[in-house]
Design a protein around this motif. Structure first.
Motif, PDB file in Angstrom:
ATOM      1  N   UNK A   1       8.568   1.729  -0.052  1.00 41.73           N
ATOM      2  CA  UNK A   1       7.607   3.331   0.741  1.00 41.73           C
ATOM      3  C   UNK A   1       6.650   2.506  -1.185  1.00 41.73           C
ATOM      4  N   UNK A   2       5.808   1.344  -0.210  1.00 44.32           N
ATOM      5  CA  UNK A   2       4.758   1.100  -0.649  1.00 44.32           C
ATOM      6  C   UNK A   2       4.382   2.137  -2.352  1.00 44.32           C
ATOM      7  N   UNK A   3       3.976   1.344  -3.120  1.00 41.07           N
ATOM      8  CA  UNK A   3       3.832   1.884  -3.884  1.00 41.07           C
ATOM      9  C   UNK A   3       1.930   2.058  -4.619  1.00 41.07           C
ATOM     10  N   UNK A   4       1.276   0.880  -4.138  1.00 41.59           N
ATOM     11  CA  UNK A   4       0.146   0.839  -4.330  1.00 41.59           C
ATOM     12  C   UNK A   4       0.191  -1.038  -4.461  1.00 41.59           C
ATOM     13  N   UNK A   5      -0.887  -1.695  -3.561  1.00 42.70           N
ATOM     14  CA  UNK A   5      -0.889  -3.064  -3.907  1.00 42.70           C
ATOM     15  C   UNK A   5      -1.347  -3.653  -5.665  1.00 42.70           C
ATOM     16  N   UNK A   6      -1.951  -2.083  -6.580  1.00 42.38           N
ATOM     17  CA  UNK A   6      -2.012  -3.170  -7.543  1.00 42.38           C
ATOM     18  C   UNK A   6      -1.595  -2.807  -8.589  1.00 42.38           C
ATOM     19  N   UNK A   7       0.026  -2.224  -7.912  1.00 43.64           N
ATOM     20  CA  UNK A   7       1.356  -0.793  -9.006  1.00 43.64           C
ATOM     21  C   UNK A   7       0.949  -1.644  -9.722  1.00 43.64           C
ATOM     22  N   UNK A   8       1.794  -1.839 -11.324  1.00 47.55           N
ATOM     23  CA  UNK A   8       2.762  -2.758 -11.920  1.00 47.55           C
ATOM     24  C   UNK A   8       3.418  -2.604 -11.381  1.00 47.55           C
ATOM     25  N   UNK A   9       4.322  -3.740 -12.017  1.00 43.94           N
ATOM     26  CA  UNK A   9       6.319  -3.789 -11.686  1.00 43.94           C
ATOM     27  C   UNK A   9       6.768  -3.132 -11.968  1.00 43.94           C
ATOM     28  N   UNK A  10       8.081  -2.664 -11.311  1.00 46.73           N
ATOM     29  CA  UNK A  10       8.849  -1.461 -12.028  1.00 46.73           C
ATOM     30  C   UNK A  10       9.511  -2.771 -13.076  1.00 46.73           C
ATOM     31  N   UNK A  11       9.875  -1.000 -13.944  1.00 48.99           N
ATOM     32  CA  UNK A  11      10.524  -1.369 -15.336  1.00 48.99           C
ATOM     33  C   UNK A  11       9.814  -2.314 -15.851  1.00 48.99           C
ATOM     34  N   UNK A  12       8.042  -1.506 -15.903  1.00 47.61           N
ATOM     35  CA  UNK A  12       7.467  -2.783 -16.762  1.00 47.61           C
ATOM     36  C   UNK A  12       6.842  -0.974 -17.733  1.00 47.61           C
ATOM     37  N   UNK A  13       6.428  -1.469 -18.862  1.00 46.22           N
ATOM     38  CA  UNK A  13       6.096  -0.212 -19.575  1.00 46.22           C
ATOM     39  C   UNK A  13       4.772   0.471 -19.337  1.00 46.22           C
ATOM     40  N   UNK A  14       3.503   0.128 -18.525  1.00 47.35           N
ATOM     41  CA  UNK A  14       2.553   0.455 -18.018  1.00 47.35           C
ATOM     42  C   UNK A  14       3.320   0.863 -16.569  1.00 47.35           C
ATOM     43  N   UNK A  15       3.937   0.847 -15.881  1.00 46.31           N
ATOM     44  CA  UNK A  15       4.200   1.621 -14.578  1.00 46.31           C
ATOM     45  C   UNK A  15       3.700   3.216 -14.578  1.00 46.31           C
TER      46      UNK A  15
ATOM     47  N   UNK B   1       1.066  -1.327  -0.249  1.00 52.57           N
ATOM     48  CA  UNK B   1       0.041  -0.096   0.075  1.00 52.57           C
ATOM     49  C   UNK B   1       0.908   1.071  -0.016  1.00 52.57           C
ATOM     50  N   UNK B   2       0.831   2.430  -0.508  1.00 53.14           N
ATOM     51  CA  UNK B   2       0.588   3.859  -1.090  1.00 53.14           C
ATOM     52  C   UNK B   2       0.716   4.114   0.396  1.00 53.14           C
ATOM     53  N   UNK B   3       2.076   5.087   1.267  1.00 43.35           N
ATOM     54  CA  UNK B   3       2.200   5.059   1.908  1.00 43.35           C
ATOM     55  C   UNK B   3       2.759   4.591   3.145  1.00 43.35           C
ATOM     56  N   UNK B   4       3.134   2.669   3.008  1.00 39.57           N
ATOM     57  CA  UNK B   4       3.996   1.957   3.474  1.00 39.57           C
ATOM     58  C   UNK B   4       5.192   1.638   3.926  1.00 39.57           C
ATOM     59  N   UNK B   5       6.063   1.742   4.603  1.00 42.46           N
ATOM     60  CA  UNK B   5       7.458   1.722   4.872  1.00 42.46           C
ATOM     61  C   UNK B   5       7.745   0.490   5.368  1.00 42.46           C
ATOM     62  N   UNK B   6       8.661  -0.002   4.855  1.00 48.71           N
ATOM     63  CA  UNK B   6       9.230  -1.432   4.608  1.00 48.71           C
ATOM     64  C   UNK B   6      11.145  -1.476   5.157  1.00 48.71           C
TER      65      UNK B   6
ATOM     66  N   UNK C   1       3.786   0.043   8.572  1.00 54.49           N
ATOM     67  CA  UNK C   1       5.499  -0.168   8.711  1.00 54.49           C
ATOM     68  C   UNK C   1       6.228  -1.122   9.360  1.00 54.49           C
ATOM     69  N   UNK C   2       6.334  -2.127   7.932  1.00 55.89           N
ATOM     70  CA  UNK C   2       6.820  -3.066   7.788  1.00 55.89           C
ATOM     71  C   UNK C   2       8.588  -2.830   8.579  1.00 55.89           C
ATOM     72  N   UNK C   3       8.851  -3.995   9.814  1.00 54.64           N
ATOM     73  CA  UNK C   3      10.054  -3.376  10.099  1.00 54.64           C
ATOM     74  C   UNK C   3      11.357  -5.262   9.541  1.00 54.64           C
TER      75      UNK C   3
END
Ligand SMILES: [Zn+2]
Ligand SMILES: [Zn+2]
Length: 333
Positions: free
Chosen positions: A293-307, A113-118, A266-268
Motif C-alpha cells: 500500500x503506497x506510503x506517499x511518493x515523497x515518503x522517507x524509505x523504510x528503516x530510516x530514522x526520519x520515516x 502514492x498513499x491509497x494506491x495498491x500494488x 492499482x498496480x497489478x
C-alpha cells in the motif's frame, strides 16, 4: 495475539495478519507523536499496519456483513530474521487452533502514492540466508610462508570463486545474489593469521535455486580449503523463505482493490524485489496474498530514522480489509 470474529453459519474462514514490532533506531522525525522510547522506533510502519487491522476489526464487528469466521492475527517480531514471530506462531499451532482457507497481509510502500495498491502474483520477495565461513589455516611468520597455511590467500580465492555461483551455476532466467559482505583475517603485516572469517548474504526467489546456491557455496569452500590443507567450517543459516503469492487469492485481492479505489490506483504487475518478509512462512502453509500500500511518493524509505507512516492510509486500509472479508466470505443470498 489472535482475535476471532464470527458471523452467520458458514464454516469458511479467512485470516488477516498485521505485524506489530519496532526497530532499534533513534527516531529523528521531530513529530509530536514520535517515539518516547530512545532507540525504539516504528521505522517500518508496523504500528500503522496494526492500526489498520484494528480499524477493520471494529468495523467488521459492528457491521458483520459476512458469513463465516475472520481471524485477526497480530504478530510480533517480524524484523528479527531468525526465529521470527510468524515462524513461532506457526510452531505454536496457529493454523490448527485458528483454521483458515487463506491468509492476507499488507505492507506500506514508500515512493508510491498513499491509497494506491500494488500486487505481484507468484514469487514476490526473496529468500534471505546468511553463511558464516571460517577457514582454519596455520599461522606463522610473514617471512616464512612455507611453514604456514595462509587462510588469507585461501579466503581471497574463495571470494573470487563465489562470484561464479550466480554467473555460472544459477539458471540465467532466475534472479539471485551472493554477496561477501565481510572478510576478516589478520591484524598486522608481519604475521600470517591462523584463520579467516567470511560472512556471505544470499538472496533467491526459488526453492531449487536456493538449494543449489547453498550446495555450491559448501562445495567451493571445502574444495578451496582442501586444496591448501586447511580446514573449513560452514554455518549456513536459513533466513526467511521466498514469499510466493498464490494466483487465485492474488486475483481476489486485486479485484477488491480495483473495486475500492479504481483501476488507476492499482498496480497489478508490481515487480518482485530482493527484500524479505516473514509473511512468507504463512504462505508456505496456506494460499494467500501479501500486498503493498503506497506510503506517499515523497515518503522517507523504510528503516530510516526520519520515516513516518502515512496516516491517510488508515481509513483506506481498514476499508480494504473489510471489503476483502465481505468478498471472501459473502452473505448467502
Ligand atoms: Zn522492516
Ligand atoms: Zn516491515
Amino acid at each position: 495475539m489472535v482475535a476471532t470474529l464470527k458471523a452467520g453459519n458458514s464454516p469458511r474462514a479467512v485470516a488477516l495478519r498485521a505485524d506489530m514490532d519496532a526497530l532499534p533506531i533513534v527516531e529523528e522525525t521531530g513529530l509530536p507523536y514520535a517515539s518516547a522510547e530512545p532507540g525504539k522506533m516504528h521505522a517500518c510502519g508496523h504500528d500503522g499496519h496494526t492500526a489498520i487491522l484494528l480499524g477493520a476489526a471494529r468495523h467488521l464487528a459492528r457491521t458483520r456483513r459476512f458469513d463465516g469466521t475472520v481471524h485477526l492475527v497480530f504478530q510480533p517480531a517480524e524484523e528479527i530474521l531468525l526465529d521470527s514471530g510468524a515462524k513461532r506462531m506457526i510452531e505454536d499451532g496457529l493454523f490448527e487452533r485458528f483454521p483458515c482457507e487463506a491468509i492476507f497481509g499488507l505492507h506500506n510502500q514508500p515512493g508510491y502514492p498513499a491509497g494506491n495498491f500494488m500486487f505481484c502474483g507468484g514469487a514476490f520477495m526473496a529468500a534471505c540466508d546468511t553463511v558464516d565461513v571460517v577457514i582454519d589455516g596455520y599461522g606463522g611468520h610473514a617471512a616464512r610462508p612455507h611453514l604456514a597455511v595462509d587462510p588469507t590467500v585461501i579466503g581471497s580465492q574463495l571470494v573470487m570463486a563465489l562470484q561464479t555461483v550466480v554467473s555460472r551455476s544459477v539458471d540465467p532466467m532466475q534472479a539471485a545474489v551472493v554477496t561477501v559482505g565481510s572478510f576478516n583475517a589478520g591484524a598486522v603485516a608481519n604475521v600470517i593469521p591462523g584463520s579467516a572469517h567470511l560472512q556471505v548474504s544470499v538472496r533467491s526467489f526459488d526453492t531449487q535455486t536456493r538449494k543449489l546456491i547453498e550446495a555450491r557455496i559448501r562445495t567451493l569452500a571445502k574444495a578451496h580449503a582442501d586444496a591448501h590443507s586447511a580446514r573449513v567450517e560452514i554455518d549456513y543459516v536459513p533466513g526467511y523463505p521466498v514469499l510466493v503469492n498464490s494466483r487465485k487469492e492474488t486475483d481476489l485481492a486485486l479485484a477488491v482493490a480495483r473495486e475500492l479505489v479504481g483501476e488507476h490506483r492499482v498496480i497489478s504487475d508490481f515487480a518482485p524485489f530482493a527484500g524479505s518478509e516473514d509473511f512468507a512462512y504463512y504462505l508456505q502453509e496456506k494460499p494467500g496474498c501479501f500486498l503493498r500500500l503506497g506510503n506517499g511518493e515523497h515518503s522517507c524509505t523504510l528503516h530510516n530514522a526520519s520515516y513516518d507512516f502515512n496516516d491517510d492510509n488508515l481509513t483506506v486500509g481498514a476499508a480494504y480489509w473489510t471489503r476483502l472479508v465481505e468478498q471472501f466470505l459473502p452473505l448467502q443470498q
